[in-house]
Design a protein around this motif. Structure first.
Motif: not given
Length: 212
Positions: A80-93
């Motif tokens: 789950r942690e690896d998958c989340y890191r792959d998605l980080l470019p789409g993160l906003t505040a």
């Protein structure tokens, strides 16, 4: 949408990370779905939000028990942690929370109190360009008892050298609000993504986020 603050002269602000500073819960749900897919495990979105703030090990254990599975909790957590890191470019505040961070930076000490790993919290805050604004990070490995126990918030107050009753907590989950109350701290409830007005859930390009 605004986040009105309770009355009081607060000496420090304590923030949860996921769903409070970082609008990361939709990304975390996608990461859970990807991590659980190979086990054919069902994790409905409404349940995911209802369990916000629970440790990964507890979630996996409950899913195993309810669905007759034997998923290894540590393996699922890593995946789950690896998958989340792959998605980080789409993160906003979360804009309303970001406003209070910007207003308080250099005026009050700020801390993050999260049930996520330090690696995950640091990655999220670095992606958002906010890591330098926090004086203290209290993460999963820094305390023993998860929210709704107040241990994490009380530890942050001690590290900031601020009385617990002088801290204001920003939280998006019921467990987090309960933990703040148990610590003797006032709190601000941050609405979860599905509770916000439609316009507030749109991304910076103006388009609605993709369905999960």
């Amino acid at each position: 949408m605004t986040l009105p603050l309770p009355p009081g002269e607060f000496q420090a602000y304590l923030f949860d990370c996921d769903g409070t500073i970082a609008d990361s819960m939709p990304l975390h749900y996608t990461a859970w779905q990807q991590a659980l897919a190979e086990w054919n495990c069902d994790f409905p979105e409404d349940l995911f939000y209802a369990w916000g703030g629970r440790p990964v090990v507890d979630i996996v254990g409950t899913l195993n028990e309810s669905q007759g599975l034997a998923m290894p909790a540590e393996e699922i957590a890593r995946r789950r942690e690896d998958c989340y890191r792959d998605l980080l470019p789409g993160l906003t505040a979360v804009p309303e929370v970001l406003h209070h961070i910007d207003q308080a930076h250099r005026r009050l000490p700020l801390a993050v109190v999260s049930g996520s790993t330090r690696e995950s919290v640091t990655a999220s805050l670095e992606t958002l360009g906010l890591l330098h604004k926090f004086d203290v990070l209290v993460c999963a490995d820094d305390y023993t008892l998860a929210k709704p126990d107040p241990e994490g918030f009380l530890l942050a107050a001690r590290l900031l050298d601020v009385p617990a009753q002088s801290c204001l907590v920003f939280e998006d989950t019921e467990l987090g609000i309960q933990a703040a109350t148990a610590a003797g701290m006032a709190s601000v409830r941050v609405p979860q993504p599905r509770q916000r007005p439609t316009s507030a859930r749109k991304d910076r390009s103006g388009d609605a986020p993709a369905a999960l």
